[in-house]
Design a protein around this motif. Structure first.
Motif, PDB file in Angstrom:
ATOM      1  N   CYS A 119       0.825  -1.219   0.000  1.00 60.53           N
ATOM      2  CA  CYS A 119       0.000   0.000   0.000  1.00 60.53           C
ATOM      3  C   CYS A 119       0.856   1.264   0.000  1.00 60.53           C
ATOM      4  N   ALA A 120       2.109   1.169   0.401  1.00 63.51           N
ATOM      5  CA  ALA A 120       2.959   2.352   0.472  1.00 63.51           C
ATOM      6  C   ALA A 120       3.480   2.772  -0.901  1.00 63.51           C
ATOM      7  N   THR A 121       3.400   1.870  -1.890  1.00 59.86           N
ATOM      8  CA  THR A 121       4.013   2.210  -3.177  1.00 59.86           C
ATOM      9  C   THR A 121       3.067   2.919  -4.138  1.00 59.86           C
ATOM     10  N   PHE A 122       1.786   3.074  -3.759  1.00 61.85           N
ATOM     11  CA  PHE A 122       0.842   3.771  -4.638  1.00 61.85           C
ATOM     12  C   PHE A 122       0.246   4.967  -3.911  1.00 61.85           C
ATOM     13  N   ASP A 123      -0.039   6.045  -4.672  1.00 60.83           N
ATOM     14  CA  ASP A 123      -0.820   7.098  -4.011  1.00 60.83           C
ATOM     15  C   ASP A 123      -2.272   6.629  -3.982  1.00 60.83           C
ATOM     16  N   SER A 124      -3.121   7.320  -3.208  1.00 60.35           N
ATOM     17  CA  SER A 124      -4.409   6.712  -2.868  1.00 60.35           C
ATOM     18  C   SER A 124      -5.302   6.432  -4.078  1.00 60.35           C
ATOM     19  N   SER A 125      -5.347   7.352  -5.073  1.00 62.64           N
ATOM     20  CA  SER A 125      -6.267   7.086  -6.186  1.00 62.64           C
ATOM     21  C   SER A 125      -5.749   5.929  -7.033  1.00 62.64           C
ATOM     22  N   LEU A 126      -4.431   5.838  -7.153  1.00 61.97           N
ATOM     23  CA  LEU A 126      -3.846   4.734  -7.915  1.00 61.97           C
ATOM     24  C   LEU A 126      -4.092   3.406  -7.207  1.00 61.97           C
ATOM     25  N   LEU A 127      -3.955   3.439  -5.881  1.00 62.47           N
ATOM     26  CA  LEU A 127      -4.173   2.216  -5.108  1.00 62.47           C
ATOM     27  C   LEU A 127      -5.617   1.752  -5.267  1.00 62.47           C
ATOM     28  N   GLU A 128      -6.532   2.715  -5.279  1.00 61.91           N
ATOM     29  CA  GLU A 128      -7.942   2.355  -5.435  1.00 61.91           C
ATOM     30  C   GLU A 128      -8.178   1.666  -6.777  1.00 61.91           C
ATOM     31  N   SER A 129      -7.590   2.219  -7.852  1.00 63.84           N
ATOM     32  CA  SER A 129      -7.833   1.585  -9.146  1.00 63.84           C
ATOM     33  C   SER A 129      -7.085   0.263  -9.262  1.00 63.84           C
ATOM     34  N   GLU A 130      -5.969   0.128  -8.557  1.00 63.33           N
ATOM     35  CA  GLU A 130      -5.288  -1.171  -8.533  1.00 63.33           C
ATOM     36  C   GLU A 130      -6.173  -2.218  -7.867  1.00 63.33           C
ATOM     37  N   LEU A 131      -6.754  -1.843  -6.742  1.00 62.70           N
ATOM     38  CA  LEU A 131      -7.527  -2.806  -5.954  1.00 62.70           C
ATOM     39  C   LEU A 131      -8.869  -3.145  -6.594  1.00 62.70           C
ATOM     40  N   PHE A 132      -9.554  -2.115  -7.102  1.00 66.98           N
ATOM     41  CA  PHE A 132     -10.925  -2.322  -7.561  1.00 66.98           C
ATOM     42  C   PHE A 132     -11.044  -2.465  -9.069  1.00 66.98           C
ATOM     43  N   GLY A 133     -10.026  -2.008  -9.806  1.00 68.68           N
ATOM     44  CA  GLY A 133     -10.136  -2.011 -11.264  1.00 68.68           C
ATOM     45  C   GLY A 133     -11.059  -0.910 -11.730  1.00 68.68           C
ATOM     46  N   TYR A 134     -11.224  -0.768 -13.018  1.00 72.16           N
ATOM     47  CA  TYR A 134     -12.135   0.265 -13.532  1.00 72.16           C
ATOM     48  C   TYR A 134     -12.696  -0.149 -14.882  1.00 72.16           C
ATOM     49  N   GLU A 135     -13.795   0.520 -15.234  1.00 69.81           N
ATOM     50  CA  GLU A 135     -14.408   0.296 -16.540  1.00 69.81           C
ATOM     51  C   GLU A 135     -13.784   1.260 -17.532  1.00 69.81           C
ATOM     52  N   GLU A 136     -13.918   0.905 -18.813  1.00 64.57           N
ATOM     53  CA  GLU A 136     -13.416   1.791 -19.856  1.00 64.57           C
ATOM     54  C   GLU A 136     -14.043   3.174 -19.709  1.00 64.57           C
ATOM     55  N   GLY A 137     -13.221   4.211 -19.827  1.00 68.29           N
ATOM     56  CA  GLY A 137     -13.737   5.572 -19.769  1.00 68.29           C
ATOM     57  C   GLY A 137     -14.101   6.042 -18.370  1.00 68.29           C
ATOM     58  N   ALA A 138     -13.679   5.323 -17.347  1.00 65.66           N
ATOM     59  CA  ALA A 138     -14.025   5.695 -15.966  1.00 65.66           C
ATOM     60  C   ALA A 138     -13.409   7.043 -15.583  1.00 65.66           C
ATOM     61  N   PHE A 139     -12.246   7.328 -16.124  1.00 67.29           N
ATOM     62  CA  PHE A 139     -11.605   8.626 -15.865  1.00 67.29           C
ATOM     63  C   PHE A 139     -10.619   8.886 -16.990  1.00 67.29           C
ATOM     64  N   THR A 140     -10.154  10.133 -17.102  1.00 67.47           N
ATOM     65  CA  THR A 140      -9.195  10.408 -18.167  1.00 67.47           C
ATOM     66  C   THR A 140      -7.919   9.629 -17.874  1.00 67.47           C
ATOM     67  N   GLY A 141      -7.425   8.998 -18.922  1.00 70.49           N
ATOM     68  CA  GLY A 141      -6.222   8.185 -18.732  1.00 70.49           C
ATOM     69  C   GLY A 141      -6.526   6.730 -18.452  1.00 70.49           C
ATOM     70  N   ALA A 142      -7.835   6.409 -18.313  1.00 71.73           N
ATOM     71  CA  ALA A 142      -8.208   5.008 -18.102  1.00 71.73           C
ATOM     72  C   ALA A 142      -7.940   4.223 -19.384  1.00 71.73           C
TER      73      ALA A 142
END
Ligand SMILES: Nc1ncnc2c1ncn2[C@@H]1O[C@H](COP(=O)(O)OP(=O)(O)OP(=O)(O)O)[C@@H](O)[C@H]1O
Ligand SMILES: [Mg+2]
Length: 446
Positions: free
Chosen positions: A198-221
């Motif tokens: 958990c220390a190697t990711f900032d919080s938003s990155l950690l969230e997308s690592e853990l939960f994944g995301y759908e296409e187009g969920a945010f810019t850069g997805a």
């Protein structure tokens, strides 16, 4: 070679392309389908050697060798086709050859694509399996001291229980080793083991690592979205290392997952049910962090039902010698030679405080082994900081300078005599090289 008129009628009406050549490679027949597929008109090819009209054709080889060629892919413009070529035999003699052309249709193409994709998935699956395996088992954990034996036995029991686990302990005490071993000692051992620090990711990155995301969920997805670690760990274990570094907001989302056993990808609408065991680890005091409102109490109770605290090395000193033996053995096996350690070094290492615990001990043995010329580890080979502790504890005595100087002189003279020889002539050179008179040298040699 004659082609019977009724056979010709049949061949003319076939959907597949047909070309027949004789033993001199002269084309004797093509059907309309051949022209449809290859765009080659009869007048350009009939009664001519195939080697002249179609230099790339493989049928001449088939006729010459008598060996069939099957499934040869070809392409003319947009039309793709597969050719099967067989020799025509009569009384054991090759009298010609026949090519049959199958146009490749969309279903065939799709089947091929499907085959490719299936292969890619297979490859990825095997790769995943090899990456996401827990490396260690309880047998890898050296423990002799009563205190660490208790810890290990507790961990073995908890592993079988299948509940979430919190592993605490100072840096280098073996938390990661325990996390792997708990997974391998549980019913989930054949499932995935996914580790995330958990220390190697900032919080938003950690969230997308853990939960994944759908296409187009945010810019850069990424296109097609991304599968999260919870989903990857399904049926197995998710190891959340340094969980204290997870931010407060994300802690709430983690708690929700543990309560509901479902996750939702970022930007996703549906709930995905998951079956994951959480092993969390930290070297920080979470209770204190709870008091400071930095860690959620409710989450703590969810993961710390069965906490495992790994004691620091200085509180289980009987492990020190077995661990030294273990690490020395590893080095000896790597070098394929024996390696020794002196009794006074062992005493110093036994009495050292080991703030970096087992990792520090391991590094120390490796460091000291590298410092030797002959793989006999002596006090001088220890890191300075450990020597300093030894001096303070009176385990290492500083020598009077006079003695140090004498030892250094003896070493230097030995070196010089080895170089120039133990003769009168040699000694003259030795005296000169060392900047002393011959008389002084003789004096010192006494
Ligand atoms: N009981 C043990 N027997 C053998 N090797 C051990 C033992 N405990 C720890 N080690 C070794 O010591 C090193 C440090 O262990 P590990 O990485 O598990 O510590 P950690 O508690 O996760 O440390 P950190 O808090 O810094 O992440 C590793 O090389 C590990 O294999
Ligand atoms: Mg660790």
């Amino acid at each position: 070679m004659n082609i019977n008129s009724w056979v010709k009628i049949i061949l003319d009406s076939l959907y597949d392309g047909v070309l027949i050549a004789d033993s001199d490679y002269i084309v004797r027949y093509i059907n309309p389908a051949y022209t449809r597929i290859t765009q080659v008109e009869a007048e350009h090819i009939l009664e001519k050697p195939l080697t002249d009209t179609r230099p790339g054709a493989r049928l001449p080889y088939v006729i010459k060798s008598g060996k069939q060629l099957l499934g040869v892919p070809r392409k003319v413009g947009n039309v793709e086709y597969i050719v099967n070529m067989v020799p025509i035999m009569e009384n054991g003699e090759i009298i010609g050859g026949i090519s049959i052309l199958n146009e490749v249709n969309d279903i065939y193409k799709l089947t091929e694509q499907l085959k490719q994709s299936t292969m890619t998935i297979k490859k990825l699956e095997t790769r995943m399996k090899s990456i996401e395996k827990a490396k260690y088992v309880f047998g890898d954990i050296i423990s002799v001291d009563k205190k660490s034996l208790d810890t290990k036995n507790l961990a073995i029991k908890i592993a079988e229980k299948g509940t979430n686990v919190l592993i605490t302990g100072e840096s280098g005490t073996g938390k990661e080793l325990y996390a792997h071993s708990i997974h391998n000692g549980s019913k989930r051992q054949d499932g995935p083991f996914i580790a995330v620090n958990c220390a190697t990711f900032d919080s938003s990155l950690l969230e997308s690592e853990l939960f994944g995301y759908e296409e187009g969920a945010f810019t850069g997805a990424k296109k097609g979205g991304k599968i999260g670690l919870f989903e990857l760990a399904n049926g197995g274990t998710l190891f959340l290392d340094e969980i204290s570094e997870m931010n407060y907001g994300l802690q709430a989302k983690l708690l929700r997952v543990l309560q509901e056993n479902t996750i939702r990808r970022i930007g996703g609408l549906s709930e995905i049910s998951i079956d994951v065991r959480i092993i969390a680890a930290t070297n920080r005091n979470l209770e204190k962090m709870i008091e400071e409102n930095k860690f959620r109490r409710d989450l703590f109770y969810r993961i710390a039902i069965f906490p495992i605290n790994i004691p620091p090395l200085r509180e289980r000193k009987e492990d020190i010698k077995p661990l030294i033996d273990y690490f020395m053995n590893q080095i000896a096996n790597e070098l394929k030679r024996s390696i020794n350690i002196s009794e006074d070094v062992l005493k110093i290492l036994y009495n050292y405080e080991w703030p970096g615990n087992i990792r520090e001990l391991k590094n120390t043995i490796e460091f000291a082994a590298n410092m030797t010329d002959d793989y006999n580890i002596r006090v001088d080979h220890l890191p300075k900081i450990i020597q300093a502790e030894g001096i303070k504890k009176n385990l290492i005595k500083l020598k009077p300078l006079e003695e140090v100087a004498k030892e250094a002189e003896i070493a230097e003279i030995k070196k010089a005599i080895y170089t120039y020889g133990d003769t009168v002539e040699g000694k003259k050179k030795v005296a000169k090289a060392l900047g002393i008179s011959l008389a002084t040298l003789y004096n010192k040699l006494k």
